[in-house]
Design an enzyme around this catalytic site. Structure first.
Site, PDB file in Angstrom:
ATOM      1  N   ASP A 146       0.839  -1.197   0.000  1.00 49.55           N
ATOM      2  CA  ASP A 146       0.000   0.000   0.000  1.00 49.55           C
ATOM      3  C   ASP A 146       0.877   1.251   0.000  1.00 49.55           C
ATOM      4  O   ASP A 146       1.910   1.294   0.660  1.00 49.55           O
ATOM      5  CB  ASP A 146      -0.909   0.008   1.235  1.00 49.55           C
ATOM      6  CG  ASP A 146      -1.883   1.159   1.225  1.00 49.55           C
ATOM      7  OD1 ASP A 146      -2.611   1.309   0.228  1.00 49.55           O
ATOM      8  OD2 ASP A 146      -1.923   1.918   2.205  1.00 49.55           O
ATOM      9  N   HIS A 219      -6.501  -0.775 -10.814  1.00 48.78           N
ATOM     10  CA  HIS A 219      -6.482   0.230  -9.748  1.00 48.78           C
ATOM     11  C   HIS A 219      -5.439   1.311 -10.025  1.00 48.78           C
ATOM     12  O   HIS A 219      -5.711   2.507  -9.856  1.00 48.78           O
ATOM     13  CB  HIS A 219      -6.203  -0.460  -8.409  1.00 48.78           C
ATOM     14  CG  HIS A 219      -6.151   0.460  -7.237  1.00 48.78           C
ATOM     15  ND1 HIS A 219      -7.242   1.193  -6.821  1.00 48.78           N
ATOM     16  CD2 HIS A 219      -5.123   0.789  -6.389  1.00 48.78           C
ATOM     17  CE1 HIS A 219      -6.900   1.927  -5.770  1.00 48.78           C
ATOM     18  NE2 HIS A 219      -5.626   1.707  -5.489  1.00 48.78           N
TER      19      HIS A 219
END
Length: 307
Positions: A146, A219
């Site tokens: 992340d 994404h």
């Protein structure tokens, strides 16, 4: 330039505590004073436990700002952008105050949170409390790293901190939060190549696919945006996983010197491109909250706390 709050551009930590509050009616004066005192709480734990890399952020909700600081208005302060398309939704759950505490020790986060809550308790309602944690080597619970696209080094300041474009609020930052709940049972049914296709990068090595190799619904495709001049549209993410045995997800925190980058990214994720290619990751995670805040400079909070 006024001093930005330390937690906005702080390096990643092992633990976080996120607190959301609503302020009781007619308690604004007391809250202004206490917010300045909370800065001292952060400083105390930072001094006493410097090895824990303590930091904090105090942010005021866009809906509450004018009640707390009438006569002072950040140039781009706006409500959280409510968006809905088919079964994809970015809901708005506004609250008056957002306080983020992070450290490399869970006990220090707890101690800071207790001190903050004790100070505010007579004047607020605690709306939500979320404990964030580092997962493996900085990964989301989906298994992917992340914050790979986060700006690095001094570039963080350029992205996250207001400068001369709004001198009265220099040192401040626009904050957006969303609590995402992952459907990990559904996600884990996918094989790794399919997961990588949805993210647009490799899972183990965190290597981003070449642009021409990315699916339009990836994404990274939907969040790596350019402006009209070809410059990257950036935010600084301070997100962390959260969860227990029943529910897991990501507590998303965006920091930026303007609310526009976050809004554009969210639009791209939910509505997609001209062909309807939305962010396929939205099929496996659901935003359950969303709120917009402004985190003023340390100088502003202290000055207003004395007035």
């Amino acid at each position: 330039m006024p001093q930005a709050q330390k937690g906005i551009c702080a390096e990643p930590n092992l633990h976080a505590l996120y607190l959301m509050f609503n302020v009781h009616e007619d308690h604004d004066e007391e809250v202004r004073r206490i917010l300045a005192q909370i800065l001292n709480i952060f400083d105390h734990y930072d001094d006493e436990h410097y090895e824990a890399m303590v930091s904090g952020v105090i942010a005021i909700g866009s809906n509450y700002w004018m009640e707390l600081y009438p006569g002072f208005l950040p140039a781009e302060l706006a409500p959280f952008p409510d968006m809905h398309c088919e079964d994809r939704h970015a809901p708005v759950v506004p609250c008056d105050l957002f306080i983020q505490m992070r450290a490399d020790r869970a006990d220090i986060c707890h101690a800071m949170g207790t001190a903050v809550y004790d100070a505010l308790k007579p004047h607020v309602e605690l709306v939500e409390q979320i404990k964030g944690f580092r997962f493996l080597d900085g990964r989301d619970l989906t298994g992917f790293v992340d914050g790979t696209e986060n700006p690095k080094g001094m570039h963080k300041l350029d992205v996250a901190i207001i400068g001369d474009e709004d001198p009265e609020f220099a040192g401040g930052s626009y904050i957006h939060i969303q609590r995402y709940r992952h459907n990990l049972s559904k996600w884990n049914q996918l094989d790794v190549p399919h997961q990588e296709e949805i993210f647009g990068r490799t899972k183990t090595d965190d290597i981003e696919f070449a642009s021409e190799m990315k699916k339009p619904f990836a994404h990274t495709k939907r969040t790596n945006l350019k402006d009209a001049n070809g410059n990257s549209i950036e935010i600084l993410r301070q997100s962390m996983p959260y969860g227990d045995m029943k529910e897991q997800g990501l507590f998303f925190v965006s920091c930026a010197k303007s609310p526009q980058p976050f809004t554009k990214m969210l639009e791209s994720m939910i509505f997609g491109d001209a062909h309807g290619n939305y962010d396929k990751l939205m099929d496996y995670t659901t935003a359950e909250t969303g709120a917009a805040f402004f985190a003023p400079s340390v100088d502003f909070l202290k000055f207003q706390g004395m007035s």
